[in-house]
Design a protein around this motif. Sequence first.
Motif, PDB file in Angstrom:
ATOM      1  N   ALA A   1       2.810   7.573  -4.827  1.00  7.30           N
ATOM      2  CA  ALA A   1       4.334   7.692  -4.673  1.00  7.30           C
ATOM      3  C   ALA A   1       4.292   6.293  -3.644  1.00  7.30           C
ATOM      4  O   ALA A   1       3.411   6.446  -1.830  1.00  7.30           O
ATOM      5  CB  ALA A   1       4.867   8.619  -5.031  1.00  7.30           C
ATOM      6  N   GLY A   2       5.007   5.885  -3.443  1.00  2.00           N
ATOM      7  CA  GLY A   2       5.181   4.575  -2.224  1.00  2.00           C
ATOM      8  C   GLY A   2       3.932   3.347  -2.034  1.00  2.00           C
ATOM      9  O   GLY A   2       4.311   2.820  -1.070  1.00  2.00           O
ATOM     10  N   TRP A   3       3.040   3.198  -3.091  1.00  2.00           N
ATOM     11  CA  TRP A   3       1.849   2.337  -2.627  1.00  2.00           C
ATOM     12  C   TRP A   3       2.312   2.142  -4.154  1.00  2.00           C
ATOM     13  O   TRP A   3       1.943   2.277  -5.528  1.00  2.00           O
ATOM     14  CB  TRP A   3       1.013   3.398  -2.494  1.00  2.00           C
ATOM     15  CG  TRP A   3       0.932   3.864  -1.159  1.00  2.00           C
ATOM     16  CD1 TRP A   3       1.500   4.721  -0.749  1.00  2.00           C
ATOM     17  CD2 TRP A   3       0.336   2.746   0.181  1.00  2.00           C
ATOM     18  NE1 TRP A   3       1.293   4.861   0.166  1.00  2.00           N
ATOM     19  CE2 TRP A   3       0.474   4.196   1.386  1.00  2.00           C
ATOM     20  CE3 TRP A   3      -0.726   1.991   0.353  1.00  2.00           C
ATOM     21  CZ2 TRP A   3       0.127   4.215   2.424  1.00  2.00           C
ATOM     22  CZ3 TRP A   3      -0.861   1.886   1.441  1.00  2.00           C
ATOM     23  CH2 TRP A   3      -0.628   2.746   2.955  1.00  2.00           C
TER      24      TRP A   3
ATOM     25  N   LEU B   1     -10.174  -3.555  -4.541  1.00  2.80           N
ATOM     26  CA  LEU B   1      -8.760  -2.042  -4.625  1.00  2.80           C
ATOM     27  C   LEU B   1      -7.998  -2.345  -3.426  1.00  2.80           C
ATOM     28  O   LEU B   1      -8.401  -2.022  -2.948  1.00  2.80           O
ATOM     29  CB  LEU B   1      -9.333  -0.979  -5.088  1.00  2.80           C
ATOM     30  CG  LEU B   1      -9.980  -0.659  -6.102  1.00  2.80           C
ATOM     31  CD1 LEU B   1      -9.741   0.477  -6.852  1.00  2.80           C
ATOM     32  CD2 LEU B   1      -9.387  -1.203  -7.654  1.00  2.80           C
ATOM     33  N   THR B   2      -6.684  -2.993  -3.748  1.00  2.00           N
ATOM     34  CA  THR B   2      -5.316  -3.130  -2.508  1.00  2.00           C
ATOM     35  C   THR B   2      -4.492  -2.684  -3.055  1.00  2.00           C
ATOM     36  O   THR B   2      -4.217  -2.639  -3.330  1.00  2.00           O
ATOM     37  CB  THR B   2      -5.524  -4.827  -1.884  1.00  2.00           C
ATOM     38  OG1 THR B   2      -7.054  -5.535  -2.088  1.00  2.00           O
ATOM     39  CG2 THR B   2      -4.398  -4.783  -1.313  1.00  2.00           C
ATOM     40  N   PHE B   3      -4.313  -1.337  -1.905  1.00  2.98           N
ATOM     41  CA  PHE B   3      -3.639  -0.671  -1.762  1.00  2.98           C
ATOM     42  C   PHE B   3      -2.073  -0.963  -0.784  1.00  2.98           C
ATOM     43  O   PHE B   3      -2.613  -1.215   0.608  1.00  2.98           O
ATOM     44  CB  PHE B   3      -3.846   0.730  -1.558  1.00  2.98           C
ATOM     45  CG  PHE B   3      -4.651   1.606  -2.602  1.00  2.98           C
ATOM     46  CD1 PHE B   3      -4.415   1.789  -3.593  1.00  2.98           C
ATOM     47  CD2 PHE B   3      -6.358   1.269  -2.837  1.00  2.98           C
ATOM     48  CE1 PHE B   3      -5.157   2.479  -5.156  1.00  2.98           C
ATOM     49  CE2 PHE B   3      -6.815   1.990  -3.029  1.00  2.98           C
ATOM     50  CZ  PHE B   3      -6.474   2.286  -4.478  1.00  2.98           C
ATOM     51  N   THR B   4      -0.926  -1.268  -1.342  1.00  6.34           N
ATOM     52  CA  THR B   4      -0.524  -1.920  -0.456  1.00  6.34           C
ATOM     53  C   THR B   4       1.436  -1.010  -0.385  1.00  6.34           C
ATOM     54  O   THR B   4       1.400  -0.485  -1.539  1.00  6.34           O
ATOM     55  CB  THR B   4       0.429  -2.909  -0.833  1.00  6.34           C
ATOM     56  OG1 THR B   4      -1.272  -4.394  -1.010  1.00  6.34           O
ATOM     57  CG2 THR B   4       0.874  -3.684  -0.002  1.00  6.34           C
ATOM     58  N   ALA B   5       1.823  -0.121   1.033  1.00  9.40           N
ATOM     59  CA  ALA B   5       2.487   0.393   1.291  1.00  9.40           C
ATOM     60  C   ALA B   5       4.435  -0.342   0.546  1.00  9.40           C
ATOM     61  O   ALA B   5       3.883  -2.140   0.702  1.00  9.40           O
ATOM     62  CB  ALA B   5       2.946   0.689   2.468  1.00  9.40           C
TER      63      ALA B   5
ATOM     64  N   PRO C   1       8.026  -1.202   1.494  1.00 13.39           N
ATOM     65  CA  PRO C   1       8.306  -1.181   2.927  1.00 13.39           C
ATOM     66  C   PRO C   1       9.194   0.115   3.584  1.00 13.39           C
ATOM     67  O   PRO C   1       9.628   0.147   3.323  1.00 13.39           O
ATOM     68  CB  PRO C   1      10.025  -2.670   2.570  1.00 13.39           C
ATOM     69  CG  PRO C   1       9.651  -2.914   1.470  1.00 13.39           C
ATOM     70  CD  PRO C   1       8.532  -2.642   0.710  1.00 13.39           C
ATOM     71  N   ASN C   2       8.546  -0.553   5.021  1.00 17.61           N
ATOM     72  CA  ASN C   2       9.486   1.020   5.766  1.00 17.61           C
ATOM     73  C   ASN C   2       8.338   1.967   5.405  1.00 17.61           C
ATOM     74  O   ASN C   2       9.094   3.156   6.098  1.00 17.61           O
ATOM     75  CB  ASN C   2      10.905   1.509   5.832  1.00 17.61           C
ATOM     76  CG  ASN C   2      11.719  -0.136   5.818  1.00 17.61           C
ATOM     77  OD1 ASN C   2      11.087  -0.720   7.089  1.00 17.61           O
ATOM     78  ND2 ASN C   2      12.824  -0.291   5.559  1.00 17.61           N
ATOM     79  N   GLY C   3       7.554   1.377   4.272  1.00 13.34           N
ATOM     80  CA  GLY C   3       6.369   2.868   4.162  1.00 13.34           C
ATOM     81  C   GLY C   3       4.878   3.170   4.527  1.00 13.34           C
ATOM     82  O   GLY C   3       4.775   2.660   5.691  1.00 13.34           O
ATOM     83  N   GLY C   4       4.194   3.858   4.108  1.00 14.07           N
ATOM     84  CA  GLY C   4       3.249   3.841   4.575  1.00 14.07           C
ATOM     85  C   GLY C   4       2.673   5.421   5.462  1.00 14.07           C
ATOM     86  O   GLY C   4       3.047   6.165   4.745  1.00 14.07           O
ATOM     87  N   VAL C   5       0.975   5.191   6.066  1.00 19.80           N
ATOM     88  CA  VAL C   5       0.457   6.866   6.698  1.00 19.80           C
ATOM     89  C   VAL C   5       1.156   6.437   8.007  1.00 19.80           C
ATOM     90  O   VAL C   5       0.533   5.910   8.762  1.00 19.80           O
ATOM     91  CB  VAL C   5      -0.680   6.301   5.721  1.00 19.80           C
ATOM     92  CG1 VAL C   5      -1.595   8.049   6.635  1.00 19.80           C
ATOM     93  CG2 VAL C   5      -0.863   6.639   4.956  1.00 19.80           C
ATOM     94  N   LYS C   6       1.905   7.473   8.069  1.00 14.03           N
ATOM     95  CA  LYS C   6       2.489   7.414   9.521  1.00 14.03           C
ATOM     96  C   LYS C   6       1.171   8.001  11.178  1.00 14.03           C
ATOM     97  O   LYS C   6       0.374   9.231  10.042  1.00 14.03           O
ATOM     98  CB  LYS C   6       3.592   8.510   9.904  1.00 14.03           C
ATOM     99  CG  LYS C   6       5.427   8.233   8.743  1.00 14.03           C
ATOM    100  CD  LYS C   6       5.503   6.456   9.051  1.00 14.03           C
ATOM    101  CE  LYS C   6       7.071   6.270   8.078  1.00 14.03           C
ATOM    102  NZ  LYS C   6       6.366   6.276   6.904  1.00 14.03           N
TER     103      LYS C   6
ATOM    104  N   PRO D   1      -6.657   8.540  -5.168  1.00 12.44           N
ATOM    105  CA  PRO D   1      -7.437   8.797  -6.125  1.00 12.44           C
ATOM    106  C   PRO D   1      -8.059   7.675  -7.436  1.00 12.44           C
ATOM    107  O   PRO D   1      -7.534   6.668  -7.339  1.00 12.44           O
ATOM    108  CB  PRO D   1      -7.021   9.664  -7.037  1.00 12.44           C
ATOM    109  CG  PRO D   1      -5.648   9.878  -6.556  1.00 12.44           C
ATOM    110  CD  PRO D   1      -5.371   8.836  -5.734  1.00 12.44           C
ATOM    111  N   VAL D   2      -9.156   7.587  -7.468  1.00 12.15           N
ATOM    112  CA  VAL D   2      -9.295   6.933  -8.954  1.00 12.15           C
ATOM    113  C   VAL D   2     -10.349   7.099  -9.646  1.00 12.15           C
ATOM    114  O   VAL D   2     -11.243   8.548  -9.079  1.00 12.15           O
ATOM    115  CB  VAL D   2     -10.650   5.161  -8.046  1.00 12.15           C
ATOM    116  CG1 VAL D   2      -9.353   4.848  -7.626  1.00 12.15           C
ATOM    117  CG2 VAL D   2     -11.447   6.285  -7.426  1.00 12.15           C
ATOM    118  N   SER D   3     -10.614   6.956 -10.514  1.00 13.48           N
ATOM    119  CA  SER D   3     -11.425   7.134 -12.142  1.00 13.48           C
ATOM    120  C   SER D   3     -12.821   5.814 -12.258  1.00 13.48           C
ATOM    121  O   SER D   3     -12.788   4.696 -12.144  1.00 13.48           O
ATOM    122  CB  SER D   3     -10.943   8.007 -13.553  1.00 13.48           C
ATOM    123  OG  SER D   3     -11.894   7.898 -13.609  1.00 13.48           O
TER     124      SER D   3
END
Length: 242
Positions: A83-85, A112-116, A118-123, A131-133
């Motif tokens: 969620a949010g990414w 793999l590039t994970f992008t948050a 806008p105004n999100g992310g890890v605070k 997670p990946v399989s």
Amino acid sequence: MIRLRRSATVAALTLTAVATAVLGVAGPAAAHVTINPAEGTQGGYGRFAFRVPNESDTASTVKVEVNLPENAPIGSVSTMPVAGWTVAVEKRKVDPPIEVHGSQLTEAVSKLTFTAAPNGGVKPGEFQEFPVSMGPLPQADTMVFKVLQTYSDGNVSRWIEEPTPGAEEPENPAPVLKLAAAAPASAGASAPAAAADDDDDDADGSGAATALGVAGLVAGLGGLALGGLAFARTRREPAAKS
């Protein structure tokens, strides 16, 4: 008296400064990106998560780039929605091809590039798992995933240093997945077939014994019937006169 008080105050301040310096040097090590679980099996599949803690006090983590090792390509890599990414998947050519479920694959996931959002992310003070399989896992002892962690203020933490056997953990260690060899097929796999053969033999033996028992019972009943008839006939015949 005043001189003694001043001396005690100076001594206390000195001890406080020394203690502060020592505690500052012995502070806790910074957290880093890891893969969980940290172990897998060669040739198998697994669900893993890249755990990304936020180390900044003022900025959020807004992008995480996970580079898969070139010397240990994986045929199948799938991501779980976070969620949010959003996630972007990059691939590269591999030679020789990778066999997956009888098919020869000429491409493998390289990044793999994970992008948050806008105004999100890890605070600050938080962490996030991605997670990946993956599978089938390669015939290698370890897999090293080099990760770049980008903050909202533009700073980038580079978790790319590979471990050295027998040495201390590097300052910016890359996540490492250890792979164990698959257990060899045991000779006990043929035991069920042997047990089935034994069961068949037992069934044949018990069936023969049952047939013989029935035959004996019929013969016994026949003899008993003949004996009863003879006894009845004897009683009907008149006794011989003397």
